[in-house]
Design a protein around this motif. Sequence first.
Motif, mmCIF file in Angstrom:
data_model
loop_
_atom_site.group_PDB
_atom_site.id
_atom_site.type_symbol
_atom_site.label_atom_id
_atom_site.label_comp_id
_atom_site.label_asym_id
_atom_site.label_seq_id
_atom_site.Cartn_x
_atom_site.Cartn_y
_atom_site.Cartn_z
ATOM 1 N N GLY A 154 35.005 52.933 36.784
ATOM 2 C CA GLY A 154 36.239 52.604 37.481
ATOM 3 C C GLY A 154 36.377 51.157 37.899
ATOM 4 N N ARG A 155 35.465 50.301 37.457
ATOM 5 C CA ARG A 155 35.492 48.887 37.844
ATOM 6 C C ARG A 155 35.529 47.990 36.622
ATOM 7 N N VAL A 156 35.878 46.729 36.855
ATOM 8 C CA VAL A 156 35.762 45.720 35.806
ATOM 9 C C VAL A 156 34.439 45.000 36.043
ATOM 10 N N SER A 157 33.516 45.143 35.112
ATOM 11 C CA SER A 157 32.166 44.610 35.289
ATOM 12 C C SER A 157 31.783 43.749 34.103
ATOM 13 N N ALA A 158 30.895 42.793 34.345
ATOM 14 C CA ALA A 158 30.314 41.994 33.262
ATOM 15 C C ALA A 158 28.805 42.126 33.336
ATOM 16 N N PHE A 159 28.173 42.069 32.166
ATOM 17 C CA PHE A 159 26.723 42.119 32.055
ATOM 18 C C PHE A 159 26.270 40.748 31.588
#
Length: 298
Positions: A154-159
Amino acid sequence: MELEGLVIKCVGGFYTVNTAQEPVICRARGRFRKEGVSPCAGDRVRVQRETDGSWALSEVLPRKNHLVRPPVANLDRLFVVASLRGPAVNLALVDKTLAVAEINHIEPVVVFTKTDLDDPGPLLEIYRLAGIKCCKVCAQRGEGIEQVRELSAGRVSAFLGNSGVGKSTLLNALFPGLGLETGEISRKLGRGRHTTRHVELYPLPGGGYAADTPGFSTFDLERYRLTDKEQLVRGFREIERFSKDCRFTSCSHTCEKGCAVLKAANEGKIAGSRIENYGAMYQEIKGVKKWEQKSKHV
């Protein structure tokens, strides 16, 4: 006709934008270059249909945060990925990346991969003291995958992490079907080959997006806007917490006698590597003048 959407990919001057109706591929209007604005993955934008039927990116909506490298905007979480072996953990890179997240108001999570090769216990303790969430993962065995999946849902994430730590492998394990390219470790150099060449947001089954990002082996503080030594303390949450008890208003928290931060470090309340990496970053940027900071923050 005008639509709003999310930029999910930028390649060769073309932007893929997810709208409520359909994904569109477009170019940015020429004025963006004149205004010094570079749309990037994660941007909320407006697109307009041209008279010839093509689409143009006409407006970038206000960002809540923005990273220069990798170019990505509006992140909720930044997963800082570090492997225990091949390549070994570089805590200086981890702490610099965490500082970027903290200063840009992005919730950081440290992910230690390849836990089948070594014990992550001592490293987990470092960030437990700091109050930063940690995950320990072995992608091949599926260990720790569910915890990372829950944190990204449910989130906008970066790795983000240096080359070879297994970001793409981790994402493939998290979300089967992505089919991201992975690479082998260079035995000669002891680091990974760059298999990810641009930032792309991938929609997640449970909602939200995850970004795979190009790996790196060096870290330029100026490009991340970490050039203000007075603000650096905000990048280290446990140092900032103890700095409020410091009796010196202009204390650098690196060498001053009676400093509350150094006292906490001596008492084991701040990990030695964290205070050491903070001090190294402070020394790196302390000579940057105020006017230089403004010129570098583009």
